[in-house]
Design an enzyme around this catalytic site. Sequence first.
Site, PDB file in Angstrom:
ATOM      1  N   ASP A  10       0.595  -1.207   0.596  1.00 21.01           N
ATOM      2  CA  ASP A  10      -0.137  -0.396  -0.381  1.00 21.01           C
ATOM      3  C   ASP A  10       0.574   1.678   0.096  1.00 21.01           C
ATOM      4  O   ASP A  10       2.109   1.443   0.685  1.00 21.01           O
ATOM      5  CB  ASP A  10      -0.827   0.273   1.403  1.00 21.01           C
ATOM      6  CG  ASP A  10      -2.009   0.780   1.845  1.00 21.01           C
ATOM      7  OD1 ASP A  10      -2.616   1.027   0.097  1.00 21.01           O
ATOM      8  OD2 ASP A  10      -1.640   1.957   2.445  1.00 21.01           O
ATOM      9  N   ASP A  40      -1.771  -0.717   6.127  1.00 21.45           N
ATOM     10  CA  ASP A  40      -1.551  -0.504   7.212  1.00 21.45           C
ATOM     11  C   ASP A  40      -3.208   0.028   7.414  1.00 21.45           C
ATOM     12  O   ASP A  40      -3.706   1.042   8.766  1.00 21.45           O
ATOM     13  CB  ASP A  40      -0.470   1.044   7.798  1.00 21.45           C
ATOM     14  CG  ASP A  40      -1.581   2.028   6.846  1.00 21.45           C
ATOM     15  OD1 ASP A  40      -1.233   2.040   5.752  1.00 21.45           O
ATOM     16  OD2 ASP A  40      -0.773   3.128   7.786  1.00 21.45           O
ATOM     17  N   ASP A  63      -6.892  -1.792   3.613  1.00 19.14           N
ATOM     18  CA  ASP A  63      -6.378  -2.402   2.592  1.00 19.14           C
ATOM     19  C   ASP A  63      -6.686  -3.929   4.121  1.00 19.14           C
ATOM     20  O   ASP A  63      -6.263  -5.149   3.534  1.00 19.14           O
ATOM     21  CB  ASP A  63      -5.112  -2.433   3.931  1.00 19.14           C
ATOM     22  CG  ASP A  63      -4.086  -1.428   2.969  1.00 19.14           C
ATOM     23  OD1 ASP A  63      -4.573  -1.188   1.884  1.00 19.14           O
ATOM     24  OD2 ASP A  63      -3.813  -0.346   3.632  1.00 19.14           O
TER      25      ASP A  63
END
Length: 752
Positions: free
Chosen positions: A443, A637, A641
Amino acid sequence: MSGVNQSPAFPAESAESKQLQHEKLSLSGMRCAACMQLIEFRVRQLPGVTAFKINAASHRAELAWQVDKNNLKNIINSIVQLGYGALPVSYDTDEAEKKENKLAIWRLFVAGFAMMQIMMYAFPAYLVPVPQVDGDLTPDLDKLLKIASMLIAVPVIGFSSMPFFKSAWRDLRNRHIGMDVPVSLGILLTFFASVWATFEGGAVYYDSAIMFVFLLLGARLIESLVQKKTTAALRVLTQLTEVAAQRMTNYPHSRQTQTVNASDLQVGDYLLVAPGEQIPADGVVLEGRSECDEALMTGESHPVVKAVGDQLIAGAINLTGTLTMQASKVGSDTQLSTLISLMENAATEKPPIVLLADKHASRFLTIILIIAAFTAIGWFYIDSSRALWIAVSVIVVTCPCALSLATPGVMSAAIGLLAKNGVLIRNGKAIQAMAEATHFVFDKTGTLTVGKLRVSDTMVLREYVQAEAIAFAMASGSTHPAAKAIADSLAAQHAQSSAMNSAMLQEIAGGGVEAEIGGRLYRLGNADFVSEITHTDFVAPAACVNKTLSMLADKDGVILLFAMADVLRDDAVEAIQKLKTAGKKIVLLSGDRDDVVMAVAQQCGITEAHAGLSPRDKFNVVQKLQADGARVVMVGDGMNDGPVLAIADVAVAMGQGAPISQTRSDLLLMSNRLNDLTFGFVVANKAFRLIRENLAWAVLYNLIAIPAAIIGWLEPWHAALGMSLSSLLVVLNALRLYLLPQPEFVMTETLN
């Protein structure tokens, strides 16, 4: 295969589970995987027991049972009846451990002393095998030396060998074949056959029996010392949980304190922490300024400055100033307790490659006893004088303990080493999955970037009363980095706005926050999320290129536009380069705008990047990679996600991340340093290689040693030496993990 949705060690919290009692037990007497299987099978059959799992490395067990169906005393008694020891870990076991160690050393000393003495009596017999033919050793003197050897062997058999006999009798009584059954059988057969030969004539092997006992006792003592080394991190962390706390009973009116145990604290208690003391609970600083050592929890090697409003972690050491804090999490809910629990659970999880070996450990021993019996029968017709000794060699030379020891030492060493560097393994099976990974998927915000977005520009696109107050109230209810940046930028002017009346405040993963305030629906988030209620496409101003955008809107259109900037982590480029050098494919997935994502990808040298993705889109990308045969490590995080972390082969969550990403992770990067993640990859590779080496050695050893014993090439003492060295080699091999170079510390921005 998902690397994250594994069955938990204990049932999920429910109305029924509220009647469950949990306890950690310290076990003793276990020597191999077969012992562990026997205890787990017996305890799980007890009424009311809902969960029981043994950590093979630390010899501790997690127990849960229904209080209305059983009690702790009965459960412990069931383990004791099997012949093993069990005590709650809250009991002081140091004295018992010291006593057991002292007894083990005495047993080793007796065997060693007897071994040195008996060689003087055995040596003449080896020099003159047939004393009646041209030899100086007369039959009477030969018999006298044999009797002397027998008398020297008695203390070894009756005292030094007693642990093997007790374990074997326990296993046979429970209709179970453990490692000490063939060991005891070999010792007893060698001794009593030698006694027979002493009075009836023939060769004796008292020296072989004593040497076997000495070597095996020595190997087990070294194994015990190595085990303590590999579980050192768990032991240190466990010791931190039992600390005293200074509770202020009448704060802020009085500073008078009362000393209590940390386990007796309650949420909301006011605590005084003096310099040099451990933080007794998770909480927030109310007064004072100091530096804290959080190395054991986060891997942060430098002291962390703590001031009013900062979070404190239980188990950290207050170094300089006095702090006044309020407890927010106590007892088993603290980050430290969770860390200990996760590490212990991870150590019980074994890579798939090992499960097969453990599963057949007991069967292996049974097969060996059958082979030994047929070998004795076969040699009886070939050379009856050698039949018994060759059968004994077959029994002694086998090494099931090497198979059972192949994993626990390596796993404990790997978990402890990674924890020291701020990487918490929540799922032990992730070791193998990490080592076999082909793709690392990242990410962007809060992962490759610091995640501390700052509002660089606020644009008013439509005049609206209390627009900033509404934005602040909505942003304050989100954990997303963009929302935190907006809340921080508006906090000074609108600190009271978060208390304004709002209904249906809801965070939408991958979009933003939606709330109804004053009967009107508002959205705060990215362009796609906002356009769902404005029904118009938003075009970003030219001044906002390469910046993250978030906007406040209602059904009439966009009201405020927030332009935010983020920066790469100091070690992001280096970490990505290390993974690429190792031959891993790097993929960047983000819900941010294309220009922002591509700018980050270019800085990091990532060739495959996808922007503007929803949680479903990220899920689909990873799912497609797996369908094509990829083993995926996903690093994220945020709340958005969660779905993709749930299907990744290895899910890695940042320590600063949203709780949902942490609960669905296999690895938790407490240090928030990407270099520590690459170090975790190196450790996983090394650990998995060591496990495979241990298993390969154990199998190869047995494939060579057993046939050699069957055809008569090995004496019993050769077999004893081979078995002991094989087990010892496997245990010592685990320590090679500590030879890996530690990652250098890279100073990154502190996130509070």
